[in-house]
Write an enzyme that holds these catalytic residues in place. Structure first.
Site, PDB file in Angstrom:
ATOM      1  N   TYR A  15     -18.892   8.430  -2.771  1.00 12.41           N
ATOM      2  CA  TYR A  15     -20.005   7.491  -2.901  1.00 12.41           C
ATOM      3  C   TYR A  15     -19.624   6.202  -2.190  1.00 12.41           C
ATOM      4  O   TYR A  15     -18.485   6.033  -1.761  1.00 12.41           O
ATOM      5  CB  TYR A  15     -20.277   7.201  -4.383  1.00 12.41           C
ATOM      6  CG  TYR A  15     -19.043   6.657  -5.048  1.00 12.41           C
ATOM      7  CD1 TYR A  15     -18.811   5.295  -5.066  1.00 12.41           C
ATOM      8  CD2 TYR A  15     -18.071   7.510  -5.575  1.00 12.41           C
ATOM      9  CE1 TYR A  15     -17.644   4.783  -5.593  1.00 12.41           C
ATOM     10  CE2 TYR A  15     -16.897   7.012  -6.113  1.00 12.41           C
ATOM     11  CZ  TYR A  15     -16.696   5.648  -6.114  1.00 12.41           C
ATOM     12  OH  TYR A  15     -15.529   5.145  -6.617  1.00 12.41           O
ATOM     13  N   SER A 241     -13.477  -0.539 -11.181  1.00 11.99           N
ATOM     14  CA  SER A 241     -12.884   0.793 -11.183  1.00 11.99           C
ATOM     15  C   SER A 241     -13.939   1.874 -11.088  1.00 11.99           C
ATOM     16  O   SER A 241     -14.961   1.820 -11.760  1.00 11.99           O
ATOM     17  CB  SER A 241     -12.072   0.956 -12.469  1.00 11.99           C
ATOM     18  OG  SER A 241     -12.238   2.250 -13.003  1.00 11.99           O
ATOM     19  N   LYS A 242     -13.660   2.842 -10.242  1.00 14.73           N
ATOM     20  CA  LYS A 242     -14.639   3.918 -10.068  1.00 14.73           C
ATOM     21  C   LYS A 242     -14.795   4.727 -11.348  1.00 14.73           C
ATOM     22  O   LYS A 242     -15.806   5.345 -11.591  1.00 14.73           O
ATOM     23  CB  LYS A 242     -14.247   4.819  -8.904  1.00 14.73           C
ATOM     24  CG  LYS A 242     -12.852   5.369  -8.993  1.00 14.73           C
ATOM     25  CD  LYS A 242     -12.488   6.076  -7.677  1.00 14.73           C
ATOM     26  CE  LYS A 242     -11.000   6.031  -7.405  1.00 14.73           C
ATOM     27  NZ  LYS A 242     -10.632   5.652  -6.074  1.00 14.73           N
ATOM     28  N   ARG A 243     -13.753   4.736 -12.159  1.00 15.84           N
ATOM     29  CA  ARG A 243     -13.781   5.458 -13.413  1.00 15.84           C
ATOM     30  C   ARG A 243     -14.689   4.811 -14.450  1.00 15.84           C
ATOM     31  O   ARG A 243     -15.581   5.429 -15.017  1.00 15.84           O
ATOM     32  CB  ARG A 243     -12.349   5.545 -13.993  1.00 15.84           C
ATOM     33  CG  ARG A 243     -11.646   6.827 -13.689  1.00 15.84           C
ATOM     34  CD  ARG A 243     -12.187   7.957 -14.533  1.00 15.84           C
ATOM     35  NE  ARG A 243     -12.213   9.238 -13.842  1.00 15.84           N
ATOM     36  CZ  ARG A 243     -11.145   9.918 -13.466  1.00 15.84           C
ATOM     37  NH1 ARG A 243      -9.954   9.431 -13.675  1.00 15.84           N
ATOM     38  NH2 ARG A 243     -11.280  11.069 -12.863  1.00 15.84           N
TER      39      ARG A 243
END
Length: 483
Positions: A15, A241-243
């Site tokens: 993404y 953070s992508k998380r």
RNA sequence: GGUCCCAUCGUCUAGUGGCCUAGGACAUCACCCUCUCAAGGUGGAGGCACGGGUUCGAAUCCCGUUGGGACUGCCA
């Protein structure tokens, strides 16, 4: 004098990270600020695990949505592997590199109490030849300092003895980020390296490599100016953070943020236009943008503020444009692009474009994102009506007065002139007959006709819905009470 | 731990030695408007992390402290 040449060099992931979007935007600002500026997109896909074709396409698509037009590229870093190899060859010949067969464990073990950061240079003097397990390291000077001239932060001083002999090529032969990036920047004649602050500690290594390459290549290229952008952080003040954080640009597009609003908001993270007004045209941003004005401290990505701005942008659209922009959410079936997982609660047969165009102005001023549009107009197109049971209970089921009012409305509406003004008058009178203010009197009707307690103005909605359908819903609501 | 970066309202910021009793925006609170919900209008609360200097004068310059963060991969 030629204009600046800047590049946005993302590594492909699944993404487009909002932080990447901001970096891309600031690079683009620098390029567009100068009539001769050049904006290059270089996809850094040399890591085998990061080179899926659709990921690269995603980057291009996201940038196109944002309106960040590219002058050169998209280039693939993987297309430059020969140049990277050439850098290795000449640097090796110049005595700047050496082979190393230490494993990660060995490096860590030898580090021990050692003050030297990272690798201790064990293999520097071992005279190893190239082998299947040999990585290649750079001989970082033990003495001296490397100064990063940063346009945003000023001069940042790194003592060379705090920089270890970092790896420039894996044992597999793949040339790593530091060198690949520098090689490409030199080849592309990049004048400004604009990227996130997390790269600041890479800068001295890259400057060292750049200088070494200048010497061994015999064709010196001027070192670029550096600008390390403040990080985008979450509420915990940690790097996005992508998380844990919603960082996908695509998801904001799905939710119905306008790209102009998104860009305007992004520009405000670390920079601000002159004057008191924060909502400014793109051309103004391009004209006023200066790297030296970028702030130094991390910025919180505040979705609430962005949402507010998006609402302002939506309200500023002319009605026709609003209808057009809403299309992917209200009639995705004939749109080229459509938001994922956001099907409207009606189908192509039920939807009525002309009717939507009539109600659009009523909802335009009530939404902050286009994704909210279907919810506000659903009652025009869905059958049977979906009820908010809590609202139905309080305004109708558990309220005898509400039921009386509906019954009376059915009678009087039958002969009413069907337009908003006279319906308004009717309800006013019906309410009076029952001792209810308009505020209370409209509630049961609204619920019966729209299924909820909130929505676009009622009388306009009734007018647009039509007499037949409206009356039927009033009766159905009444029937619903008894069943 | 080491290296480096950063520090103005809750948040994003304006401010580059006197214009600052620190301005704007989002969020928040109150009131107004109002057929619901929004939008809009008016007003309020809310900040220069701390301590030393320098200076006639510091949010602005210097030093220190404290607090946050990034990096510390044969990822980018």
């Amino acid at each position: 004098m030629a204009g600046p040449r800047v590049r946005f060099a993302p590594s492909p992931t699944g993404y487009f990270h909002v932080g990447s979007a901001r970096s891309a935007l600031f690079n683009w600002f620098v390029a567009r600020h100068d009539p001769e500026g050049v904006f290059i997109l270089r996809i850094e896909d040399t890591d085998e695990s990061r080179n899926r074709e659709e990921w690269a396409e995603g980057i291009v698509a996201a940038m196109s949505w944002l309106g960040l037009d590219i002058d050169e590229g998209p280039n693939r870093q993987s297309d430059n592997v020969e140049q990277h190899a050439a850098s290795i060859t000449s640097l090796m010949a110049g005595g700047y590199l050496y082979y190393c067969d230490c494993t990660t464990e060995e490096v860590a073990a030898r580090k021990g109490e050692n003050k030297t950061p990272g690798y201790d240079g064990y293999c520097r003097s071992r005279g190893l030849e190239r082998g299947s397990k040999t990585a290649i390291r750079f001989k970082t000077p033990r003495e001296g300092h490397t100064i990063v001239h940063d346009l945003i932060r000023g001069d940042v001083d790194f003592a060379n003895d705090t920089i270890d002999d970092f790896v420039v090529a894996k044992s597999s032969g793949v040339v790593l980020y530091a060198l690949a990036n520098v090689t490409d920047d030199r080849d592309d004649r990049i004048t400004h390296v604009i990227r996130g602050e997390e790269h600041l500690s890479n800068a001295p290594k890259q400057i060292l490599l750049w200088d070494a390459l200048n010497i061994v290549s015999g064709s010196p290229v001027a070192l670029p100016d550096y600008a390390h952008l403040p990080l985008l952080v979450n509420e915990q003040r940690k790097k996005l953070s992508k998380r844990k954080d919603p960082v996908a640009t695509e998801s904001y597009r799905d939710q119905g943020y306008l790209s102009v609003a998104f860009v305007n908001y992004l520009a405000l993270l670390g920079w601000s236009p002159r004057g008191e007004e924060e909502i400014v045209p793109l051309a103004t941003m391009i004209e006023q943008f200066r790297l030296t004005d970028v702030s130094h401290s991390p910025a919180f990505f505040d979705v609430k503020k962005m949402t507010h701005m998006n609402g302002e942008y939506i309200r500023a659209l002319d009605s026709e444009r609003f209808v057009k922009e809403s299309a992917p959410w209200v009639r995705p079936w004939d749109c080229q692009w459509r938001p994922s997982d956001r099907e409207p609660p009606w189908n192509a047969e039920q939807f009525d474009e002309a009717l939507f165009a009539r109600v659009a102005p009523l909802v335009q001023e009530r939404v902050a994102t286009l994704g909210e549009v279907p919810g506000l107009v659903a009652f025009f197109f869905t059958e049977p009506l979906l009820f908010d049971e809590a609202a139905f209970a309080t305004t109708i089921a558990q309220d005898p007065l509400g039921q009386a009012l509906l019954a009376l409305s059915v009678e009087r509406f039958a002969d009413a002139t069907w337009n908003a003004a006279s319906l308004h008058q009717e309800v006013l009178e019906i309410g009076e007959a029952l001792g209810l203010k308009l505020r209370k009197a409209q509630a049961p009707i609204r619920c019966a006709v729209t299924g909820t307690s909130v929505g676009p103005p009622l009388f306009e909605s009734l007018e647009i819905l039509g007499k037949e359908k409206s009356l039927r819903r009033l009766r159905e609501a009444l029937n619903r009470v008894s069943s």
